[in-house]
Structure formats: structure tokens, C-alpha cells
Enzyme design. Structure first.
Site, mmCIF file in Angstrom:
data_model
loop_
_atom_site.group_PDB
_atom_site.id
_atom_site.type_symbol
_atom_site.label_atom_id
_atom_site.label_comp_id
_atom_site.label_asym_id
_atom_site.label_seq_id
_atom_site.Cartn_x
_atom_site.Cartn_y
_atom_site.Cartn_z
ATOM 1 C CB SER A 209 -0.900 -0.009 1.178
ATOM 2 O OG SER A 209 -1.873 0.873 1.053
ATOM 3 C CG ASN A 210 -0.382 4.598 -1.474
ATOM 4 O OD1 ASN A 210 -0.949 5.574 -0.700
ATOM 5 N ND2 ASN A 210 -0.769 3.719 -2.235
ATOM 6 C CG HIS A 211 3.412 6.882 3.576
ATOM 7 N ND1 HIS A 211 3.491 6.176 4.690
ATOM 8 C CD2 HIS A 211 4.776 6.649 3.109
ATOM 9 C CE1 HIS A 211 4.559 5.575 4.878
ATOM 10 N NE2 HIS A 211 5.493 5.924 3.995
ATOM 11 C CB SER A 212 -2.749 8.154 0.026
ATOM 12 O OG SER A 212 -3.905 8.883 -0.145
#
Ligand code: CTP
Length: 400
Positions: A209-212
Site C-alpha cells: 500500500s502507500n502513505h495516502s
């Protein structure tokens, strides 16, 4: 616009309470019936006599009148009002509102109010930009509270910055706009907004996933809804509440987001692609938890669909707005995405700028179309959202 409207003016303990007298007078002159609720501390800043005289109604501070025991019903007060305006609103009151604390009449009335609620924050610049105040403001907006932005300038502390309560005439203008259905400039329009991070499973317990945080996309959804648009928010993982008037469609993977967006594309007048979508996903998702071995391992990844580009291929007269989050060659990368994905404009988010990026409540962006570039200063994500929606409105006018 305010003729005959019932307005509760809530006053909290801030030096800006001196402006509440002028505010009350302006509301009464505009034809509103005003009842004033004060916190106990507010009485130290402006006298009940002043406010009672200007509002032509007795001031309410306690749950009952200590002289004769008469009950001040916050429930009937909340039902009476067409609008509850808290000006000034201190950081303390905002924090209590955001978490449902009800330890004075002003707050119990807030919890009982079924009407529109607006607050005009007033505080020192450091209190205003503190993470907890910004977090409370995000929560209040999500709860449907209209925030009348404070202004920058000299503050009572002598410091200069943002936190000064908006001027009474500007507050009245904003309250009038809340009653003015004509200000619902996007009524009848339907927009798709994507937000948050996608989750690409590796096995039943792990994912990429990512930091959004989703904050920027949620702010855009809220800004569109406040202008009367129907909003379908296709949201990846976030911890945020659904903004008032927004329909949320929860998805996890890029593939699910792609399918939801393709389904909605036929119905909408445009899309604003704020989500941080994975460009790659594991080629195979293991059925069982992958056990570790002695050797290093690698995971084969395959490309996901580029959702924005897919919508851009079949754009017709619709509006398409994207984001470009860059760490280098910002302008060139953003321009290339703008063209490649057939967008009307792109919002460039440079991670190199202080105050911009993933988790915070502020952002620094540039709005770029094929002909121009506008660099916006550091502002709250909600303010950025309003500027994006302003630009969307002008593009819509050009298209028609
Ligand atoms: N986007 C999308 N679908 C994807 C990837 C991106 O809809 N699979 C959208 C984003 O929501 C954003 C825009 O495309 O509006 C640009 O996203 P960004 O991640 O900055 O760029 P990418 O196209 O993924 O390119 P790169 O990763 O090479 O920067």
C-alpha cells in the site's frame, strides 16, 4: 436573505468576542431574530447587558435561571434555530464540539441543534495551526459544520499570522450564503472522486500500500457536495468519516477501484482522481500465509489499470482532473501526465515542499492546464479543495 430567520449566536471566551456585538447588530439589521448563548468565560470578554440589548432577547448562559429556576431548554433552543452561529469559537470549544463534550449550555445546544451550524474560529496562530486544532476542524467539517476561515493579520498576542476571527460583515455574508440556494453552483452535477490508498494483497495477511491518508480527496468531495453537486466518492483505505451529502463506495485494490470508476463514468459529469493507486499488484495472491525460508525472496508484480488514463480515453465532454505527486522533475512529469491521461487540469503536489503531502492537513500545490500554471501558497487541504473546485467551475463554463 436573513429576514425572519432564527439565529442562535454562540459566544465563547475569546478576545474577539468584542466583535460579536457588531455581528449581532448586523444580523438583527438584516432582519434575523437573534438569541445569544454565551459560555461563562465569554461574559468576561463582553457583557450580557450589551448582548441582550443588541439582540433584544435575554442572554442564555446557564442551564437554568438562578433567580427563579426557569429552565433554559437547549433542546427547544436547538429546534427553534434556523442557524447556529458560534463566533468567536475558541480552540477549546471546537475541541469539545468535535468530540461531543457537552459541559455548558452552548455545547448542549450544539448537540441538540438540527439546523445549519457555522463557526468562526478565533485564536493565536500557533493554536490555530496546531495539529489537534486542524484535526478538530477536519472532524467538524465532516460533521457538517461550516467553518468561516479566520484571517491573517495582527493578533491580540502581538504576533502576526492566521487566527484572527473573520470580520462581522464577512461572517454575515457567509451566513447569508448558507441560506442562499443559488450559491449551490454545482446543483444538478454529479462527480466521481477517488481518494485514499489502494491495498494490493500478497497473501491473506500481507499487502502493498502507500502513505495516502485520503484527506485531500475527502476535502474535494466535501467542497463539491457543499456546492450542491452529487458526489460518488470511491475510497480506498482511510480512517476518515464520510463528508455530509457524499455517497461513499469502499474499495480495497486498484482493480476494485478501476471497476467502480468505470461503472460510474457513464453517469457523471466529471471525475477528480485524488487516490494514490498502486501501479503494480502481486501477479499471484497466495491462498495461505507465505512462510519464510532461508533465502531472500522476491514477489512478481504485474501492472494495474491506469484508471485516470482509461477514463481519459473515453472522456467526451466530461471533466477530468488528476493529481501528480512528484519528488523530482515536478513540472515535466505533471505536464506529461496531463497530456497522457487527457486531463483538463492537473494538481501538482511536490513532496519537496514543506507543509505538502500525505498525512498533514495542509498542502502546497500548483494547478496546471495546457496553457497556464498557478502556484498556490501553503493552505489547508480544505482551502485547496475549494480552489480546485473553483477551477473546475471555470472549466465547466468554458466547455459549455
Ligand atoms: N492514477 C490512476 N490510476 C493509476 C495510477 C494513477 O487513476 N493506476 C491517477 C491518480 O489518482 C492521479 C494521477 O493518475 O490523479 C497521477 O498519479 P501518479 O501516481 O502521480 O502518477 P502515475 O501515473 O502512477 O505515474 P508515476 O507513478 O510514474 O509517477
Amino acid at each position: 436573505m436573513l429576514k425572519g430567520k432564527h439565529i442562535i449566536l454562540g459566544i465563547t471566551g475569546s478576545i474577539a468576542a468584542y466583535k460579536s456585538a457588531v455581528l449581532c447588530r448586523l444580523l438583527v439589521s438584516a432582519g434575523a431574530e437573534v438569541k445569544v448563548v454565551m459560555t461563562p468565560l465569554a461574559k468576561q470578554f463582553i457583557t450580557p447587558l450589551t448582548m441582550a440589548t443588541l439582540s433584544k432577547n435575554p442572554i442564555l448562559v446557564d442551564f437554568f435561571n438562578p433567580e427563579n429556576g426557569e429552565w433554559n431548554s437547549h433542546v427547544s433552543l436547538g429546534e427553534w434555530a434556523d442557524c447556529y452561529l458560534i463566533a468567536p469559537a475558541t480552540a477549546n470549544t471546537m475541541a469539545k464540539m468535535a468530540s461531543g463534550v457537552a459541559d455548558n449550555l452552548l455545547l448542549t445546544t450544539y448537540l441538540s441543534a438540527r439546523c445549519k451550524v457555522a463557526i468562526a474560529p478565533a485564536m493565536d496562530l500557533d493554536m490555530y495551526r496546531h495539529a489537534s486544532t486542524q484535526r478538530n476542524m477536519t472532524q467538524l467539517r465532516a460533521d457538517g459544520v461550516h467553518i468561516i476561515e479566520p484571517q491573517s493579520g495582527e493578533l491580540a498576542s502581538g504576533l502576526v499570522g492566521k487566527g484572527r476571527m473573520a470580520e462581522p460583515q464577512d461572517i454575515v455574508r457567509e451566513v447569508e450564503a448558507m441560506f442562499d440556494e443559488k450559491k449551490k453552483s454545482l446543483q444538478g452535477k454529479h462527480f466521481l472522486v477517488t481518494a485514499g490508498a489502494t491495498i494490493e494483497p500478497i497473501d491473506p495477511v500481507r499487502f502493498i500500500s502507500n502513505h495516502s491518508s485520503g484527506k485531500m480527496g475527502y476535502a474535494v468531495a466535501e467542497a463539491l457536495a457543499q456546492r450542491g453537486a452529487k458526489v460518488s466518492l470511491v475510497s480506498g483505505r482511510t480512517a476518515l468519516g464520510v463528508p455530509v451529502g457524499v455517497e461513499r463506495i469502499d474499495v480495497l485494490s486498484a482493480e476494485q477501484m478501476y471497476e467502480a470508476c468505470c461503472r460510474l463514468w457513464a453517469e457523471v459529469d466529471g471525475a477528480i482522481m485524488c487516490a494514490a493507486v498502486a501501479d503494480y499488484t502481486p501477479a499471484v495472491v497466495a491462498d495461505q500465509k507465505i512462510k519464510k525460508g532461508e533465502d531472500d525472496m522476491s514477489i512478481a508484480l504485474k501492472r494495474t489499470h491506469d484508471i485516470a488514463a482509461t477514463l481519459g480515453e473515453n472522456k467526451g465532454s466530461r471533466l477530468l482532473v488528476g493529481f501528480a505527486m512528484e519528488t523530482e522533475n515536478e513540472m515535466a512529469n505533471a505536464e506529461s501526465k496531463l497530456q497522457r491521461k487527457n486531463m483538463d487540469f492537473i494538481v501538482l503536489n511536490s513532496l519537496r515542499q514543506e507543509g505538502a503531502g500525505f498525512r498533514g492537513d495542509t498542502n502546497v500545490v500548483s494547478l496546471i492546464d495546457s496553457e497556464s500554471r498557478v502556484d498556490l501558497p501553503l493552505m489547508s487541504k480544505r482551502e485547496v479543495a475549494d480552489r480546485i473546485v473553483d477551477k473546475m467551475e471555470s472549466v465547466l463554463v468554458e466547455k459549455n
